[in-house]
Design a protein around this motif. Structure first.
Motif, PDB file in Angstrom:
ATOM      1  N   VAL A 144       0.856  -1.186   0.000  1.00 51.53           N
ATOM      2  CA  VAL A 144       0.000   0.000   0.000  1.00 51.53           C
ATOM      3  C   VAL A 144       0.890   1.233   0.000  1.00 51.53           C
ATOM      4  N   THR A 145       0.301   2.390  -0.245  1.00 50.90           N
ATOM      5  CA  THR A 145       1.079   3.622  -0.312  1.00 50.90           C
ATOM      6  C   THR A 145       1.550   4.044   1.075  1.00 50.90           C
ATOM      7  N   MET A 146       2.691   4.749   1.103  1.00 54.90           N
ATOM      8  CA  MET A 146       3.281   5.136   2.380  1.00 54.90           C
ATOM      9  C   MET A 146       2.436   6.156   3.130  1.00 54.90           C
ATOM     10  N   ASP A 147       1.635   6.959   2.439  1.00 57.59           N
ATOM     11  CA  ASP A 147       0.806   7.910   3.179  1.00 57.59           C
ATOM     12  C   ASP A 147      -0.212   7.177   4.045  1.00 57.59           C
ATOM     13  N   HIS A 148      -0.796   6.119   3.502  1.00 52.95           N
ATOM     14  CA  HIS A 148      -1.735   5.331   4.301  1.00 52.95           C
ATOM     15  C   HIS A 148      -1.004   4.568   5.405  1.00 52.95           C
ATOM     16  N   LEU A 149       0.179   4.061   5.095  1.00 58.89           N
ATOM     17  CA  LEU A 149       0.950   3.361   6.129  1.00 58.89           C
ATOM     18  C   LEU A 149       1.332   4.307   7.261  1.00 58.89           C
ATOM     19  N   ASN A 150       1.761   5.499   6.931  1.00 57.27           N
ATOM     20  CA  ASN A 150       2.166   6.446   7.982  1.00 57.27           C
ATOM     21  C   ASN A 150       0.994   6.823   8.884  1.00 57.27           C
ATOM     22  N   THR A 151      -0.176   6.983   8.299  1.00 54.80           N
ATOM     23  CA  THR A 151      -1.369   7.246   9.110  1.00 54.80           C
ATOM     24  C   THR A 151      -1.659   6.073  10.033  1.00 54.80           C
ATOM     25  N   PHE A 152      -1.521   4.873   9.490  1.00 52.91           N
ATOM     26  CA  PHE A 152      -1.741   3.665  10.276  1.00 52.91           C
ATOM     27  C   PHE A 152      -0.719   3.568  11.411  1.00 52.91           C
ATOM     28  N   TYR A 153       0.545   3.862  11.121  1.00 49.69           N
ATOM     29  CA  TYR A 153       1.577   3.830  12.158  1.00 49.69           C
ATOM     30  C   TYR A 153       1.249   4.784  13.295  1.00 49.69           C
ATOM     31  N   GLN A 154       0.789   5.981  12.947  1.00 51.19           N
ATOM     32  CA  GLN A 154       0.460   6.970  13.980  1.00 51.19           C
ATOM     33  C   GLN A 154      -0.709   6.499  14.839  1.00 51.19           C
ATOM     34  N   GLU A 155      -1.706   5.924  14.178  1.00 51.30           N
ATOM     35  CA  GLU A 155      -2.891   5.468  14.911  1.00 51.30           C
ATOM     36  C   GLU A 155      -2.549   4.380  15.919  1.00 51.30           C
ATOM     37  N   TYR A 156      -1.636   3.494  15.534  1.00 53.94           N
ATOM     38  CA  TYR A 156      -1.297   2.353  16.387  1.00 53.94           C
ATOM     39  C   TYR A 156       0.004   2.563  17.169  1.00 53.94           C
ATOM     40  N   HIS A 157       0.586   3.753  17.093  1.00 51.37           N
ATOM     41  CA  HIS A 157       1.823   4.061  17.806  1.00 51.37           C
ATOM     42  C   HIS A 157       2.914   3.024  17.489  1.00 51.37           C
ATOM     43  N   ALA A 158       3.112   2.785  16.210  1.00 53.12           N
ATOM     44  CA  ALA A 158       4.058   1.763  15.760  1.00 53.12           C
ATOM     45  C   ALA A 158       5.499   2.167  16.070  1.00 53.12           C
ATOM     46  N   GLN A 159       6.282   1.193  16.506  1.00 55.14           N
ATOM     47  CA  GLN A 159       7.674   1.413  16.845  1.00 55.14           C
ATOM     48  C   GLN A 159       8.579   0.709  15.838  1.00 55.14           C
ATOM     49  N   ILE A 160       9.637   1.402  15.390  1.00 57.98           N
ATOM     50  CA  ILE A 160      10.598   0.790  14.468  1.00 57.98           C
ATOM     51  C   ILE A 160      11.424  -0.250  15.219  1.00 57.98           C
ATOM     52  N   ILE A 161      11.489  -1.466  14.655  1.00 58.34           N
ATOM     53  CA  ILE A 161      12.241  -2.549  15.306  1.00 58.34           C
ATOM     54  C   ILE A 161      13.325  -3.141  14.412  1.00 58.34           C
ATOM     55  N   GLY A 162      13.462  -2.626  13.181  1.00 57.28           N
ATOM     56  CA  GLY A 162      14.506  -3.137  12.299  1.00 57.28           C
ATOM     57  C   GLY A 162      14.487  -2.439  10.963  1.00 57.28           C
ATOM     58  N   GLU A 163      15.598  -2.564  10.227  1.00 50.59           N
ATOM     59  CA  GLU A 163      15.711  -1.948   8.916  1.00 50.59           C
ATOM     60  C   GLU A 163      16.423  -2.877   7.942  1.00 50.59           C
ATOM     61  N   LEU A 164      15.888  -2.940   6.731  1.00 51.19           N
ATOM     62  CA  LEU A 164      16.550  -3.612   5.623  1.00 51.19           C
ATOM     63  C   LEU A 164      17.034  -2.522   4.675  1.00 51.19           C
ATOM     64  N   LYS A 165      18.345  -2.382   4.561  1.00 50.00           N
ATOM     65  CA  LYS A 165      18.913  -1.311   3.752  1.00 50.00           C
ATOM     66  C   LYS A 165      19.393  -1.867   2.417  1.00 50.00           C
ATOM     67  N   THR A 166      18.945  -1.229   1.338  1.00 54.87           N
ATOM     68  CA  THR A 166      19.453  -1.512   0.015  1.00 54.87           C
ATOM     69  C   THR A 166      19.947  -0.206  -0.587  1.00 54.87           C
ATOM     70  N   PHE A 167      20.522  -0.256  -1.787  1.00 55.13           N
ATOM     71  CA  PHE A 167      21.049   0.981  -2.362  1.00 55.13           C
ATOM     72  C   PHE A 167      19.952   1.977  -2.708  1.00 55.13           C
ATOM     73  N   SER A 168      18.714   1.486  -2.876  1.00 51.29           N
ATOM     74  CA  SER A 168      17.631   2.378  -3.301  1.00 51.29           C
ATOM     75  C   SER A 168      16.545   2.561  -2.253  1.00 51.29           C
ATOM     76  N   ASN A 169      16.548   1.749  -1.216  1.00 49.76           N
ATOM     77  CA  ASN A 169      15.477   1.812  -0.216  1.00 49.76           C
ATOM     78  C   ASN A 169      16.012   1.532   1.179  1.00 49.76           C
ATOM     79  N   ILE A 170      15.327   2.072   2.155  1.00 49.06           N
ATOM     80  CA  ILE A 170      15.481   1.626   3.537  1.00 49.06           C
ATOM     81  C   ILE A 170      14.103   1.178   3.983  1.00 49.06           C
ATOM     82  N   VAL A 171      13.927  -0.120   4.099  1.00 47.03           N
ATOM     83  CA  VAL A 171      12.636  -0.694   4.464  1.00 47.03           C
ATOM     84  C   VAL A 171      12.596  -0.859   5.977  1.00 47.03           C
ATOM     85  N   GLN A 172      11.714  -0.139   6.613  1.00 47.47           N
ATOM     86  CA  GLN A 172      11.619  -0.170   8.070  1.00 47.47           C
ATOM     87  C   GLN A 172      10.527  -1.142   8.520  1.00 47.47           C
TER      88      GLN A 172
END
Length: 255
Positions: A36-64
């Protein structure tokens, strides 16, 4: 060695580069992979108080990878990247650090006349992509975990969501959905098309994780002379996040 490299399968679980790199992460056993789009994900994260627990780093993305709590239970959520190889790298990473029950949510194109934003639960995926052949021996399709299919359906129906099962064509070439192939595959019972399901299901089967996928209908290829992008199912993005998390919460814990 097989004449065609795509058929040259090696069943060894160990490769030169493995997804587990001892980075110190520990992910919840239940994980939502969200196309899904990141704008919807970010809204969802805020609603549920999501905490970052890891990152997958590539040359083009950082997937949290983030974690939320639902009724006292930790559930992970991770954005997905379009295309089987990219999605494969993410799902292998999630499994390497603890994910055991994974539900993916995302859109699909319809090959037959179907309304937009309908919910479908995948039972089988046509392996018309290359990634799955590195995880399982060659076969025309992969059947998804029947228990996951049933449990997802029960969870969705418990909150009044009408769903039905579907067979999907996983095609990693977005611009090669030709009229001849659509005719061939719809005759075999494949009603929708997307790019990743077969690969993700194969990886989970290879790694010993359970996998299910919820699709929502988006663009339409039913009339090959008049392709209709519609709204690409955007209205479904917020609701499938909540529904996917609810399905994970309803899954019985693995023993």
């Amino acid at each position: 060695m097989a004449e065609l490299p795509i058929l040259n399968y090696d069943s060894s679980p160990d490769a030169v580069i493995n997804p587990f790199r001892n980075e110190g992460y520990r992910f919840p056993e239940k994980m939502l992979l969200a196309f899904v789009t990141m704008d919807h994900l970010n809204t969802f994260y805020q609603e549920y108080h999501a905490q970052i627990i890891g990152e997958l780093k590539t040359f083009s993305n950082i997937v949290q990878v983030r974690q939320i709590n639902v009724h006292g239970e930790a559930i992970g959520i991770c954005p997905a990247v379009i295309g089987a190889p990219a999605a494969a790298q993410i799902i292998d990473f999630l499994i390497a650090y603890g994910a055991k029950q994974i539900i993916a949510v995302g859109s699909c194109g319809v090959l037959l006349d179907k309304p937009e934003n309908a919910l479908l639960v995948v039972t089988e995926a046509l392996r018309d992509e290359g990634t799955s052949y590195h995880y399982l021996p060659a076969a025309p399709s992969i059947v998804l975990d029947a228990d996951m299919v049933k449990e997802i359906q029960v969870s969705l129906e418990s909150v009044g969501q009408n769903t039905r099962t579907v067979k999907t064509w996983s095609n990693d070439a977005f611009f090669r959905e030709t009229p001849a192939l659509i005719k061939q595959y719809t005759a075999q019972g494949y009603e929708v098309v997307e790019m990743e399901c077969a690969a993700m299901a194969a990886i989970c089967q290879f790694r010993g994780a359970k996998f299910g996928q919820i699709l929502f209908t988006a663009d339409s290829l039913a009339n090959q002379k008049n392709y209709d992008p519609r709204d690409f199912g955007r209205a479904s993005h917020p609701r499938v996040l909540t529904l996917g998390i609810n399905c994970l919460a309803d899954l019985p814990a693995l023993s």
